[in-house]
Enzyme design. Structure first.
Site, mmCIF file in Angstrom:
data_model
loop_
_atom_site.group_PDB
_atom_site.id
_atom_site.type_symbol
_atom_site.label_atom_id
_atom_site.label_comp_id
_atom_site.label_asym_id
_atom_site.label_seq_id
_atom_site.Cartn_x
_atom_site.Cartn_y
_atom_site.Cartn_z
ATOM 1 N N LYS A 1 4.477 3.478 1.299
ATOM 2 C CA LYS A 1 3.651 4.648 1.439
ATOM 3 C C LYS A 1 3.895 5.596 0.159
ATOM 4 O O LYS A 1 4.848 5.590 -0.421
ATOM 5 C CB LYS A 1 3.731 5.480 2.708
ATOM 6 N N PRO B 1 11.405 -0.805 -3.128
ATOM 7 C CA PRO B 1 12.803 -0.104 -3.421
ATOM 8 C C PRO B 1 13.442 0.780 -2.613
ATOM 9 O O PRO B 1 12.450 1.476 -1.911
ATOM 10 C CB PRO B 1 12.469 0.652 -4.929
ATOM 11 N N SER C 1 11.611 3.190 6.813
ATOM 12 C CA SER C 1 10.710 3.748 8.049
ATOM 13 C C SER C 1 9.584 2.641 8.264
ATOM 14 O O SER C 1 9.355 2.479 9.512
ATOM 15 C CB SER C 1 10.103 4.983 7.843
ATOM 16 N N SER C 2 9.279 1.976 7.239
ATOM 17 C CA SER C 2 8.120 0.996 7.488
ATOM 18 C C SER C 2 8.878 -0.266 8.125
ATOM 19 O O SER C 2 8.153 -0.910 9.156
ATOM 20 C CB SER C 2 7.716 0.604 6.101
ATOM 21 N N ASP D 1 9.182 9.680 9.576
ATOM 22 C CA ASP D 1 8.273 8.839 8.896
ATOM 23 C C ASP D 1 7.736 7.615 9.735
ATOM 24 O O ASP D 1 6.597 6.912 9.345
ATOM 25 C CB ASP D 1 8.524 8.402 7.495
HETATM 26 O O1 C5P Z 1 13.797 12.284 10.619
HETATM 27 P P1 C5P Z 1 14.513 11.693 9.666
HETATM 28 O O2 C5P Z 1 15.895 11.428 10.124
HETATM 29 O O3 C5P Z 1 13.967 10.874 8.820
HETATM 30 O O4 C5P Z 1 14.828 12.994 8.631
HETATM 31 C C1 C5P Z 1 15.894 13.293 7.860
HETATM 32 C C2 C5P Z 1 16.462 14.775 7.406
HETATM 33 O O5 C5P Z 1 15.234 15.243 6.607
HETATM 34 C C3 C5P Z 1 16.440 15.368 8.637
HETATM 35 O O6 C5P Z 1 17.830 15.411 9.075
HETATM 36 C C4 C5P Z 1 16.223 16.848 8.191
HETATM 37 O O7 C5P Z 1 16.998 17.512 7.699
HETATM 38 C C5 C5P Z 1 14.800 16.639 7.152
HETATM 39 N N1 C5P Z 1 13.690 16.902 7.774
HETATM 40 C C6 C5P Z 1 13.142 18.025 7.878
HETATM 41 N N2 C5P Z 1 11.940 18.083 8.526
HETATM 42 C C7 C5P Z 1 11.086 17.046 8.799
HETATM 43 C C8 C5P Z 1 11.527 15.705 8.463
HETATM 44 C C9 C5P Z 1 12.970 15.515 8.069
HETATM 45 O O8 C5P Z 1 13.953 19.153 7.723
HETATM 46 N N3 C5P Z 1 9.854 17.107 9.279
#
Ligand code: C5P
Length: 298
Positions: free
Chosen positions: A11, A97, A106-107, A139
């Site tokens: 994406k 990548p 995520s996908s 995501d």
């Molecule tokens: O949700 P995910 O584990 O992919 O997010 C990785 C990091 O990105 C989270 O630990 C957070 O620090 C940050 N994040 C954020 N706000 C979001 C999504 C992610 O601050 N909406």
């Protein structure tokens, strides 16, 4: 149980705005996301346990314990949620990548959720699948919908939009390397000065809903405000292209970026320049929803 082949597309974000930090520590987002035609493929076969075979170009994923791979974590979470007795052998052919800002992991997770739900006949509904997806990563819920979609909350509020139109893309991909916790670091680098009101995202939505093509001036990604400090190599390359009158856009949290190639006659020269700047140019097209969530018999 017939083995299934599931598409897991990459994406880009047409818009990516952070509004504020929420009480749970995540950023409140407004974004319009778009699947593109660079895709991993998951082949799912019934098995006793849950295991993983990596193919293609797994990059740093090869060094990750299989139980930390997001596709495996998704299958494990769904199996627990739906109390499924069987398992799955996941053959994951990597082409996206890793840690590049293109949402590959995520996908893969979303594809594993959709695919295992079908393979096991688990019948888990969209809302519950969305909740499992959200627990795996912010995501992941978007990729259950695919195509073009508006996203809010920390990523869990997904509103599918009509498939967007835009010129073909030229992606600039960085060299493979381990960028552990990159997304967290990029969010952590944002300050209240970087926060926005969500209007760019509203604008992109209106364009997509009206069936007009998305163009450079419509796009904005909050992480471009911190690339100078956080991803200097990307900033240098994007700056060099800007100096030539081009308009590069960061892909997600970077460090890849993309250009909309409105004039195909210029593509070759731009690709050569991107290569000169140390990035791998790769052509891509938008991937409509129907193709983005495809599941077929393997
Ligand atoms: O949700 P995910 O584990 O992919 O997010 C990785 C990091 O990105 C989270 O630990 C957070 O620090 C940050 N994040 C954020 N706000 C979001 C999504 C992610 O601050 N909406």
């Amino acid at each position: 149980m017939t083995p299934l082949r599931v598409t897991a597309p990459a994406k880009i974000n047409w818009s990516l705005e952070a509004l504020h930090i929420r009480p749970d520590g995540y950023h409140e987002l407004r974004s319009v996301l778009q699947t593109i035609d660079i895709c991993d493929t998951l082949t799912l076969e019934p098995a006793e346990g849950i295991d993983l075979a990596l193919m293609g170009h797994p990059g740093v994923l090869r060094d990750l314990p299989p139980d930390q791979n997001l596709a495996v974590r998704a299958a494990v979470a769904l199996r627990e949620h739906a109390s499924v007795a069987g398992g799955v052998r996941i053959t994951l052919e990597k082409r996206i990548p890793g840690a590049a800002g293109l949402g590959g992991g995520s996908s893969d997770a979303a594809a594993a959720l959709r695919g295992c739900n079908a393979l096991w006949g688990a019948g888990v509904g969209d809302n519950e699948l969305g909740a499992i997806a959200s627990a795996i990563g912010s995501d992941v819920p978007f990729f259950l919908a695919g195509g073009t979609a508006a996203v809010a909350g920390r990523g869990e509020v997904v509103e599918p939009l009509p498939d967007a139109r835009a010129a073909p893309l030229l992606l600039a991909l960085p060299e493979a390397e381990d960028r552990g916790r990159k997304t967290e670091a990029m969010f952590g680098a944002l300050t209240p000065d970087d926060f926005a009101d969500g209007y760019v995202t509203i604008g992109v939505r209106e364009i997509v809903e009206a069936g007009r093509a998305v163009v450079d001036g419509d796009l904005n990604n909050v992480f471009e405000r911190v690339t100078t400090r956080m991803q200097p190599g990307t900033e240098r390359a994007m700056d060099a292209l800007r100096a030539q009158g081009l308009v590069p856009h960061l892909a997600g949290a970077g460090p890849s970026f993309f250009l909309l190639i409105a004039d195909p006659a210029k593509e070759e020269a731009i690709a050569a320049r991107v290569r000169e700047l140390g990035f791998e140019p790769r052509r891509a097209q938008l991937l409509p929803r129907a193709a983005a969530v495809r599941i077929e018999d393997a």
